[in-house]
Design a protein around this motif. Structure first.
Motif, mmCIF file in Angstrom:
data_model
loop_
_atom_site.group_PDB
_atom_site.id
_atom_site.type_symbol
_atom_site.label_atom_id
_atom_site.label_comp_id
_atom_site.label_asym_id
_atom_site.label_seq_id
_atom_site.Cartn_x
_atom_site.Cartn_y
_atom_site.Cartn_z
ATOM 1 N N THR A 116 0.837 -1.206 0.000
ATOM 2 C CA THR A 116 0.000 0.000 0.000
ATOM 3 C C THR A 116 0.867 1.251 0.000
ATOM 4 O OG1 THR A 116 -1.665 -1.208 1.268
ATOM 5 C CG2 THR A 116 -1.882 1.180 1.181
ATOM 6 N N MET A 117 1.938 1.207 0.793
ATOM 7 C CA MET A 117 2.846 2.354 0.864
ATOM 8 C C MET A 117 3.531 2.578 -0.481
ATOM 9 S SD MET A 117 4.028 4.727 2.847
ATOM 10 C CE MET A 117 3.621 4.146 4.468
ATOM 11 N N LEU A 118 3.982 1.508 -1.136
ATOM 12 C CA LEU A 118 4.648 1.652 -2.426
ATOM 13 C C LEU A 118 3.670 2.107 -3.509
ATOM 14 C CD1 LEU A 118 7.064 -1.400 -2.439
ATOM 15 C CD2 LEU A 118 7.622 0.997 -2.092
ATOM 16 N N ASP A 119 2.424 1.640 -3.456
ATOM 17 C CA ASP A 119 1.413 2.116 -4.406
ATOM 18 C C ASP A 119 1.161 3.609 -4.227
ATOM 19 O OD1 ASP A 119 1.050 -0.318 -5.626
ATOM 20 O OD2 ASP A 119 -0.675 -0.892 -4.378
ATOM 21 N N SER A 120 1.085 4.028 -2.974
ATOM 22 C CA SER A 120 0.873 5.447 -2.686
ATOM 23 C C SER A 120 2.054 6.278 -3.174
ATOM 24 C CB SER A 120 0.679 5.631 -1.189
ATOM 25 O OG SER A 120 0.616 6.992 -0.861
ATOM 26 N N LEU A 121 3.255 5.766 -2.932
ATOM 27 C CA LEU A 121 4.465 6.463 -3.374
ATOM 28 C C LEU A 121 4.521 6.543 -4.898
ATOM 29 C CD1 LEU A 121 7.010 7.737 -2.132
ATOM 30 C CD2 LEU A 121 8.122 5.531 -2.423
ATOM 31 N N TYR A 180 4.629 10.089 -7.118
ATOM 32 C CA TYR A 180 5.667 10.450 -8.075
ATOM 33 C C TYR A 180 5.126 10.505 -9.503
ATOM 34 C CZ TYR A 180 9.384 10.419 -4.650
ATOM 35 O OH TYR A 180 10.184 10.727 -3.591
ATOM 36 N N ASN A 181 4.150 9.686 -9.799
ATOM 37 C CA ASN A 181 3.512 9.746 -11.113
ATOM 38 C C ASN A 181 2.806 11.087 -11.295
ATOM 39 O OD1 ASN A 181 2.717 8.904 -13.608
ATOM 40 N ND2 ASN A 181 1.195 7.440 -12.892
ATOM 41 N N MET A 182 2.104 11.538 -10.261
ATOM 42 C CA MET A 182 1.420 12.830 -10.313
ATOM 43 C C MET A 182 2.431 13.976 -10.433
ATOM 44 S SD MET A 182 -1.177 14.557 -7.546
ATOM 45 C CE MET A 182 0.093 14.585 -6.310
ATOM 46 N N GLU A 183 3.521 13.906 -9.661
ATOM 47 C CA GLU A 183 4.554 14.945 -9.722
ATOM 48 C C GLU A 183 5.185 15.012 -11.113
ATOM 49 O OE1 GLU A 183 5.822 17.249 -7.491
ATOM 50 O OE2 GLU A 183 4.054 16.773 -6.296
ATOM 51 N N THR A 184 5.403 13.851 -11.722
ATOM 52 C CA THR A 184 5.990 13.811 -13.065
ATOM 53 C C THR A 184 5.046 14.430 -14.079
ATOM 54 O OG1 THR A 184 7.176 11.803 -12.481
ATOM 55 C CG2 THR A 184 6.977 12.307 -14.813
ATOM 56 N N LYS A 185 3.762 14.115 -13.997
ATOM 57 C CA LYS A 185 2.782 14.690 -14.927
ATOM 58 C C LYS A 185 2.705 16.198 -14.781
ATOM 59 C CE LYS A 185 -0.160 10.668 -15.477
ATOM 60 N NZ LYS A 185 -1.487 10.076 -15.273
ATOM 61 N N ILE A 186 2.734 16.680 -13.550
ATOM 62 C CA ILE A 186 2.681 18.132 -13.318
ATOM 63 C C ILE A 186 3.929 18.807 -13.891
ATOM 64 C CG2 ILE A 186 2.782 19.890 -11.516
ATOM 65 C CD1 ILE A 186 0.944 18.073 -9.843
ATOM 66 N N ALA A 187 5.096 18.201 -13.681
ATOM 67 C CA ALA A 187 6.337 18.782 -14.206
ATOM 68 C C ALA A 187 6.323 18.819 -15.730
ATOM 69 C CB ALA A 187 7.536 17.987 -13.701
ATOM 70 N N ILE A 188 5.820 17.756 -16.356
ATOM 71 C CA ILE A 188 5.751 17.713 -17.820
ATOM 72 C C ILE A 188 4.778 18.764 -18.336
ATOM 73 C CG2 ILE A 188 4.981 16.308 -19.776
ATOM 74 C CD1 ILE A 188 6.238 13.903 -18.319
ATOM 75 N N ASN A 189 3.635 18.921 -17.680
ATOM 76 C CA ASN A 189 2.670 19.941 -18.104
ATOM 77 C C ASN A 189 3.250 21.344 -17.969
ATOM 78 O OD1 ASN A 189 0.655 18.165 -18.848
ATOM 79 N ND2 ASN A 189 -0.316 18.186 -16.840
ATOM 80 N N ASN A 190 3.977 21.592 -16.885
ATOM 81 C CA ASN A 190 4.605 22.909 -16.711
ATOM 82 C C ASN A 190 5.665 23.158 -17.769
ATOM 83 O OD1 ASN A 190 3.032 23.513 -14.489
ATOM 84 N ND2 ASN A 190 4.553 22.820 -13.025
ATOM 85 N N LEU A 191 6.464 22.138 -18.065
ATOM 86 C CA LEU A 191 7.503 22.285 -19.080
ATOM 87 C C LEU A 191 6.891 22.513 -20.453
ATOM 88 C CD1 LEU A 191 10.528 22.217 -19.630
ATOM 89 C CD2 LEU A 191 10.319 19.755 -19.987
#
Length: 71
Positions: free
Chosen positions: A13-18, A22-33
């Motif tokens: 559960t912890m690894l799924d949450s992690l 990180y998947n959400m953070e990556t998508k946000i960074a790509i959208n900003n870029l």
């Protein structure tokens, strides 16, 4: 995070949450870029099109001036 997940007994559960975090953070960074790159690309393409247009029209205007002087 892994040690906390092991101690609590919910490592998956912890690894799924992690992973989701990180998947959400990556998508946000790509959208900003992408948002930053779009105006730069638009400006670059505008300058390129303007350069091509000037390369076509400047010789034509030069020929018109030569023709006007000859008349």
């Amino acid at each position: 995070m892994i040690s906390v997940g092991e101690k609590s007994g919910s490592l998956t559960t912890m690894l799924d949450s992690l992973c989701e975090y990180y998947n959400m953070e990556t998508k946000i960074a790509i959208n900003n870029l992408t948002g930053l790159i779009e105006p730069v690309m638009t400006l670059f393409l505008g300058v390129a099109v303007m350069g091509m247009a000037m390369a076509v029209f400047l010789p034509m205007w030069g020929m018109l001036q030569v023709l006007r002087r000859g008349m």
